[in-house]
Design a protein around this motif. Structure first.
Motif, short mmCIF file in Angstrom:
data_model
loop_
_atom_site.label_atom_id
_atom_site.label_comp_id
_atom_site.label_asym_id
_atom_site.label_seq_id
_atom_site.Cartn_x
_atom_site.Cartn_y
_atom_site.Cartn_z
N ARG A 1 0.84 -1.21 0.00
CA ARG A 1 0.00 0.00 0.00
C ARG A 1 0.87 1.26 0.00
O ARG A 1 0.55 2.24 -0.68
CB ARG A 1 -0.90 -0.04 1.24
CG ARG A 1 -1.76 1.22 1.44
CD ARG A 1 -2.85 1.32 0.40
NE ARG A 1 -3.62 2.52 0.60
CZ ARG A 1 -4.64 2.62 1.45
NH1 ARG A 1 -5.01 1.56 2.19
NH2 ARG A 1 -5.31 3.74 1.57
N GLN B 1 2.23 1.86 -3.44
CA GLN B 1 1.17 2.35 -4.31
C GLN B 1 0.93 3.84 -4.08
O GLN B 1 0.80 4.61 -5.05
CB GLN B 1 -0.11 1.55 -4.05
CG GLN B 1 -1.24 1.88 -5.01
CD GLN B 1 -2.49 1.06 -4.73
OE1 GLN B 1 -2.70 0.61 -3.61
NE2 GLN B 1 -3.30 0.85 -5.74
N GLU B 2 0.89 4.24 -2.82
CA GLU B 2 0.70 5.66 -2.50
C GLU B 2 1.88 6.49 -2.98
O GLU B 2 1.70 7.61 -3.48
CB GLU B 2 0.51 5.84 -0.99
CG GLU B 2 -0.83 5.36 -0.46
CD GLU B 2 -1.99 6.17 -1.01
OE1 GLU B 2 -1.84 7.40 -1.20
OE2 GLU B 2 -3.06 5.57 -1.25
N LYS C 1 1.49 7.00 -6.73
CA LYS C 1 0.46 8.01 -7.02
C LYS C 1 0.98 9.41 -6.72
O LYS C 1 0.74 10.35 -7.49
CB LYS C 1 -0.79 7.73 -6.18
CG LYS C 1 -1.57 6.50 -6.60
CD LYS C 1 -2.80 6.32 -5.71
CE LYS C 1 -3.61 5.10 -6.10
NZ LYS C 1 -4.79 4.91 -5.22
#
Length: 246
Positions: free
Chosen positions: A2, A5-6, A9
């Motif tokens: 996670r 992924q952040e 982004k």
């Protein structure tokens, strides 16, 4: 996973945000607006907190240094070093993460849930650059003024305590303030402030831009902004201290 992924982004969003503005007149107008909203509106809280912290530091240091082996001017010296090296940059930015960071996240998040950002994209506007870049540039440009303002009012508050009480004489406090002063610390503190301003504005923009849902998610984005900004400020404070002062 996670976290990666952040991070991805966030990186892609910053690449989009730091693109060449489509209309420079609009860009500079936005910077002027954001400078007032994020910077000028933060002056009062910076001044107020700096005054109280400078006064409290002077009183507490003077009360805790009650030894004939420690010269009295150490009170002014210690207060100056704490204000310049840590409070006026790191601690002040931690406080501004709550005010400025949550403001940015809630503003952009509200625009996302009310589909204003989608409308900008439909019109062919780079919404990331239009909304985020002026906020980052404006806050980074104004933060040196806030840092210097914090140093000044913090030191002057200590001077006021010396003048109005008997914890330390004014001449001794002045000598401590001037003793073994290193101008590099001013630049170091300003550099930290600029870096922390980027961290606050960019992380707040990221969480606000990624909001999906409604008012509850906007509030959660504001909370995440304050938490993550504070964590990264402390991490980079440790790194910069290790790299630049040792």
């Amino acid at each position: 996973m996670r976290a990666l992924q952040e991070l991805g982004k966030y990186t892609l969003l910053m690449i989009r945000a730091f693109s060449v503005p489509e209309r420079w007149s609009v860009f500079f107008r936005q910077i002027s607006k954001e400078t007032y909203k994020l910077g000028v509106d933060s002056v009062w809280i910076v001044v107020l907190i700096s005054i109280f912290i400078g006064a409290v530091l002077t009183i507490q240091v003077s009360l805790n240094i009650q030894s004939p082996l420690i010269p009295t001017f150490t009170v002014g010296y210690v207060a100056r070093e704490i204000l310049i090296l840590e409070f006026s940059s790191t601690i002040m930015c931690l406080i501004l993460a709550g005010k400025v960071g949550s403001n940015i996240a809630s503003e952009i998040g509200t625009m996302r849930v009310t589909e204003q950002i989608d409308a900008l994209e439909i019109m062919g506007v780079n919404s990331a650059s239009y909304l985020i870049l002026p906020k980052i540039i404006a806050f980074m440009a104004f933060i040196p003024f806030l840092v210097i303002l914090s140093m000044f009012f913090g030191i002057m508050a200590g001077y006021g305590i010396a003048y109005s009480s008997n914890v330390i004489t004014v001449s001794t406090y002045e000598y401590g303030i001037q003793y073994w002063f290193n101008p590099f610390y001013i630049g170091y503190s300003i550099f930290k402030g600029v870096l922390f301003a980027f961290i606050i504005a960019s992380i707040a923009s990221h969480f606000g831009y990624q909001v999906r849902g409604g008012a509850l998610q906007v509030g959660r984005a504001s909370t995440n902004t304050v938490v993550m900004s504070s964590v990264f400020i402390l991490i980079f404070d440790l790194i910069l201290t290790q790299l630049m002062l040792t």
